[in-house]
Design a protein around this motif. Structure first.
Motif, PDB file in Angstrom:
ATOM      1  N   MET A   1       0.917  -1.280  -0.172  1.00  0.00           N
ATOM      2  CA  MET A   1       0.069   0.177   0.196  1.00  0.00           C
ATOM      3  C   MET A   1       0.789   1.122  -0.072  1.00  0.00           C
ATOM      4  N   GLY A  19      -2.532   0.147 -11.148  1.00  0.00           N
ATOM      5  CA  GLY A  19      -2.469  -1.161 -10.506  1.00  0.00           C
ATOM      6  C   GLY A  19      -1.963  -0.657  -9.057  1.00  0.00           C
ATOM      7  N   MET A  21      -2.251   0.337  -5.223  1.00  0.00           N
ATOM      8  CA  MET A  21      -3.076   0.456  -4.333  1.00  0.00           C
ATOM      9  C   MET A  21      -2.862   1.649  -3.519  1.00  0.00           C
ATOM     10  N   VAL A  22      -3.401   2.824  -3.136  1.00  0.00           N
ATOM     11  CA  VAL A  22      -2.772   4.170  -2.613  1.00  0.00           C
ATOM     12  C   VAL A  22      -3.920   4.437  -1.544  1.00  0.00           C
ATOM     13  N   LEU A  23      -3.469   5.035  -0.569  1.00  0.00           N
ATOM     14  CA  LEU A  23      -4.451   5.635   0.665  1.00  0.00           C
ATOM     15  C   LEU A  23      -3.780   7.150   0.405  1.00  0.00           C
ATOM     16  N   PRO A 161      -9.063   5.295   0.443  1.00  0.00           N
ATOM     17  CA  PRO A 161      -8.457   4.219  -0.508  1.00  0.00           C
ATOM     18  C   PRO A 161      -8.828   4.003  -1.624  1.00  0.00           C
ATOM     19  N   VAL A 162      -7.904   3.859  -2.714  1.00  0.00           N
ATOM     20  CA  VAL A 162      -8.086   3.902  -4.242  1.00  0.00           C
ATOM     21  C   VAL A 162      -7.229   3.010  -4.696  1.00  0.00           C
ATOM     22  N   VAL A 163      -7.473   2.998  -6.216  1.00  0.00           N
ATOM     23  CA  VAL A 163      -6.907   2.086  -7.069  1.00  0.00           C
ATOM     24  C   VAL A 163      -6.012   3.106  -8.084  1.00  0.00           C
TER      25      VAL A 163
END
Lengths: 191, 304
Positions: A1, A19, A21-23, A161-163
């Motif tokens: 993450m 691709g 995954m990010v906060l 939370p996002v992608v």
């Protein structure tokens, strides 16, 4: 993450790949159909959006009768493709570094992401409560005459939370999945 | 005969409808949740699909706990009322509007109804075509109770709905069940993740353009565990789920082994000249609930 923190920089955006995954923690501005049409037609914004993130979202926000404070009741992403006619110019005019939405966007936006060093984040559609919980404050509202869901709300978020599905290097997860699913469909129908 | 001018009955109905609306907006029914759990378990650990399903599951639990909308797009409000002969439909409609105004103030519903000419948001969810109420009268003396089903259908999934007119050259679909199958898989492929997959297909074969869409939505009222009474359609429903999942579109279109949760297919007679296959796509947040009201208009039981 991966963590992306405010203030957002072009360097941090450039490091993000489709691709990932990010906060996200920091500021975001909501903007959906009416806001995009407004920004596109007037080439101006009621607030400086340089290095900011636009969130395709029409939230449920109520004003507390006693405290007069705004409370976010639900705030998931809306379908982004409707902003395809406007997004490229808004990246150019306003200098935003990120877009959060759902469903992905088209080739013109992808071109803008490369050209202006911007990234498209996909939030989880329908997850209005999980996402509303990550909004820690409503800091301002602009263009409120457009109606509550369409107004531009300035929000502070923590660990949102996002992608990354479209990056500043021209990769689109949506294109990859579409190509693969079209191949799969062809195989299913031919077999 | 139900008299909705009676103050007590009116108050009770208002309360029953508000509770129905609250639960429809904030809770998913067991049949839907069970499939979502299964899908979560079946996606690969560490994948984007699993991540999406985890957030979806958390969201369902949080919305229920907070009595807040599962999704901020509280959608078109579709209401289906089955009632005895002589039910006061106009009075019911007016009371329903009151409940919707109240639910909007309470934040169970977003301000979600816009005048298509002036583009002005009604602010209270009331306007032409909204809510969309469908009445159905029982055969005389057959039943005396009232059943109310409610469905909230958001714009993201509504926008990926599609209607095919067969034969269709582009997808090489003829006027047979194989042609229907091709149309349905094409619809899923076209929707990608945009309708908030993993979704549910409500399908109607036949009808006119309007009635076909109407029936396709009505199919979404079916319990996801049920079986189609038509054996051929029952097989087709299961096959569509299996094949759709082989497209590998996955939750939110992130890739993965679950694209469709369920498929429900109905049929209406058609004209010799027409053969429509209509798909109403429902997102994973399949918000529909129903109640049986007793003679005092209290909620007697829940339908899902």
């Amino acid at each position: 993450m991966i963590k992306l923190n405010y203030p957002y920089t072009r360097e941090a955006i450039k490091d993000l790949k489709a691709g990932d995954m990010v906060l996200i923690s920091g500021k975001i501005f909501t903007g959906r159909d009416a806001v995009h049409k407004y920004l596109h037609e007037t080439h101006t914004s009621p607030v400086n959006l340089y290095n900011q993130i636009i969130y395709h979202c029409g939230p449920v926000i109520l004003q507390n009768a006693q405290t007069k404070k705004y409370e976010v009741k639900a705030a998931g992403p809306t379908t982004s493709i409707r902003e395809e006619p406007y997004q490229w110019e808004i990246m150019q005019d306003q200098g935003i570094v990120g877009i959060i939405g759902k469903g992905g966007m088209g080739p013109k936006t992808l071109d803008g992401l490369i050209k202006f060093g911007c990234v498209y984040f996909h939030a989880i559609g329908g997850a209005a409560q999980v996402l509303a919980e990550r909004i820690i404050s409503v800091d301002n509202v602009y263009l409120s005459e457009l109606g509550s869901p369409e107004a531009m709300w300035e929000l502070s978020v923590i660990d949102f939370p996002v992608v990354v599905t479209m990056d500043s290097h021209g990769y689109s997860l949506h294109e990859i999945i579409k190509r693969k699913s079209d191949q799969n469909l062809k195989m299913l129908l031919d077999s | 005969m139900i008299n909705l001018n009676n103050a007590n009955l009116k108050e009770t109905l208002l309360a029953s409808l508000l509770e129905l609306l609250r639960r429809t907006s904030s809770e998913l029914t067991k049949d839907v949740y069970d499939i979502i759990e299964k899908v979560y378990a079946s996606e690969e650990d560490g994948s984007k699909a699993k991540y999406a399903m985890e957030i979806i599951k958390d969201n369902i639990e949080l919305a229920k706990k907070k009595s807040a909308p599962i999704c901020q797009d509280t959608g078109t409000i579709l209401i289906y009322v089955s009632h005895p002969v002589g039910f006061p439909q106009n009075d019911f409609r007016k009371l329903t509007e009151q409940v919707i105004i109240k639910a909007t103030e309470l934040g169970y519903l977003r301000q979600n109804s816009v005048n298509s000419i002036t583009q002005k948001n009604a602010g209270n969810n009331i306007g032409p075509g909204h809510p969309s109420i469908h009445f159905e009268e029982y055969e005389e003396h057959e039943k005396s109770h009232i059943e109310i089903r409610m469905m909230l259908k958001g714009g993201g999934c509504e926008n990926v709905g599609i209607q095919y007119s067969l034969p269709n050259v582009q997808i090489k679909a003829n006027r047979d069940l194989y042609g229907v199958k091709k149309a349905l898989l094409d619809a899923v492929a076209q929707a990608q993740g945009k309708g908030c997959s993993p979704g549910i297909l409500g399908v109607c074969i036949g009808g006119d353009r309007g009635s076909s869409y109407e029936e396709s939505k009505r199919q979404l009222l079916r319990n996801l565990d049920d079986h189609n009474t038509n054996a051929e359609l029952d097989t087709l429903e299961k096959e569509i789920v299996k094949l759709s999942n082989k497209l590998e579109i996955g939750p939110m279109g992130f890739g993965g082994s679950n694209t469709i949760l369920s498929c429900k297919i109905g049929h209406l007679n058609r004209l010799p000249a027409s053969f429509f296959v209509t798909v109403s796509y429902m997102c994973w947040a399949h918000r529909r609930q129903g109640v049986v009201l007793d003679s005092g208009l209290n909620i007697k039981s829940w339908l899902y």
